[in-house]
Design an enzyme around this catalytic site. Structure first.
Site, PDB file in Angstrom:
ATOM      1  N   GLU A 265       0.844  -1.200   0.000  1.00  0.00           N
ATOM      2  CA  GLU A 265       0.000   0.000   0.000  1.00  0.00           C
ATOM      3  C   GLU A 265       0.875   1.244   0.000  1.00  0.00           C
ATOM      4  O   GLU A 265       1.901   1.293   0.674  1.00  0.00           O
ATOM      5  CB  GLU A 265      -0.917  -0.007   1.226  1.00  0.00           C
TER       6      GLU A 265
ATOM      7  N   GLU B 206      -3.231  10.412   2.472  1.00  0.00           N
ATOM      8  CA  GLU B 206      -4.463  10.557   3.246  1.00  0.00           C
ATOM      9  C   GLU B 206      -4.586  12.016   3.685  1.00  0.00           C
ATOM     10  O   GLU B 206      -3.706  12.532   4.380  1.00  0.00           O
ATOM     11  CB  GLU B 206      -4.451   9.635   4.467  1.00  0.00           C
TER      12      GLU B 206
END
Length: 320
Positions: free
Chosen positions: A124, A128
């Site tokens: 990943e 964010e």
């Protein structure tokens, strides 16, 4: 004469200061350095061409023939998109305009992952954007996992040098065998160098690109102290200028087989990876200056400095 000299010096100071920073309602905002515009090197495509609705279909609104899309969080659901293909290495970018107002607990994520295929050892790479109650200011968090290394959080957080709710700004992930670079408006905000210290947890498998908006009340602000307040809903994030250029993983006729299109992995044959080669192997002098500018003036948290969290620092934190 002395008065004229003093006035001249004052004018020079004002001009010099204006080159360093501008003043807005958010206080002094330092002007970013000039960097190469990597996003100009790759074509933009409509969201309808590169991505599909992942969840919250009623809250996904395509605009301008798919060149732009709004993804929305309301009291019923969040929403999100997923790329139509998976990619091994590449350049992934979108311009994003964030919701304004009180957005505590709201998270906009622009990221890559293969958790759907490898739930126990997934990779990943995350942008964010965290809605925040303090100063009602959005915070940018980056993170990376490789081969299921979720027990070690590799978060870094920066305050943005602009108001992300007033206009579109570009958020870009460059991922190849040399490094992962997170860029905002083409300025590197973080580089993860692929060296021996981090090799075992460096993302190594094809990933999908995601864009999602969702309720992260449980963790996003002081452990859930300030949850999403739906009195201010709907929370609308607008996205445009999509760029997805990578080695796409294409399914073959067999449901168990797949092929990597445009990228020859683990061979001695020269690769067609669009971000392979010396132009993308390391940061330029301008990009290093930009990275140092962000980290010295805007970064306020790095996992490598969190001695309370880690009694023994992750190996890459001690790498030279």
């Amino acid at each position: 004469m002395a008065y004229l000299k003093e006035k001249f010096l004052l004018s020079c100071f004002v001009i010099f200061s204006s080159l360093l920073f501008s003043v807005s309602s958010r206080g002094a905002v330092y002007r970013p350095p000039t960097v190469e515009q990597l996003t100009d090197r790759f074509p933009r495509i409509p969201f309808t061409q590169g991505m599909s609705t992942l969840f919250g279909a009623p809250n996904v609104h395509f605009k301008s023939n798919g060149s732009y899309v709004d993804i929305i969080l309301d009291k019923n659901t969040g929403s999100g998109l997923i790329s139509k293909n998976k990619y091994y290495h590449g350049f992934f970018s979108a311009a994003i305009k964030l919701p304004a107002g009180f957005t505590s607990g709201v998270v906009l994520a622009f990221y890559m992952s293969n958790a759907d295929i490898y739930p126990k050892n997934h990779d990943e790479v995350d942008f964010e954007l965290l809605g925040y109650s303090k100063r009602r200011q959005w915070v940018l968090q980056t993170n990376m996992y490789g081969n299921g290394s979720v027990h070690t959080g590799r978060e870094e957080k920066v305050y943005l040098w602009f108001d992300p709710t007033q206009d579109f700004h570009q958020y870009t992930i460059l991922w190849n065998n040399y490094h992962i670079v997170f860029l905002v408006d083409n300025i590197p905000v973080r580089e993860v160098v692929h060296n021996q210290a981090i090799s075992s947890v460096y993302p190594s498998k094809p990933m999908s690109l995601y864009a999602t908006i969702w309720d992260a009340s449980e963790w996003a602000t002081n452990g859930g102290k300030y949850p999403v307040n739906y009195k201010y809903a709907p929370f609308v994030a607008s996205l445009g200028q999509l760029e997805i250029v990578g080695c796409s993983l294409q399914k073959t006729n067999s449901s168990t087989n797949s092929t990597t299109s445009g990228c020859l992995k683990n061979t001695t044959v020269s690769s067609l990876d669009p971000v392979d080669g010396q132009d993308y192997a390391k940061l330029s002098k301008q990009q290093i200056d930009g990275l140092n500018w962000v980290r010295s003036k805007h970064m306020y948290y790095s996992y490598c400095k969190d001695t309370a969290r880690y009694k023994v620092m992750p190996a890459e934190c001690n790498a030279v």
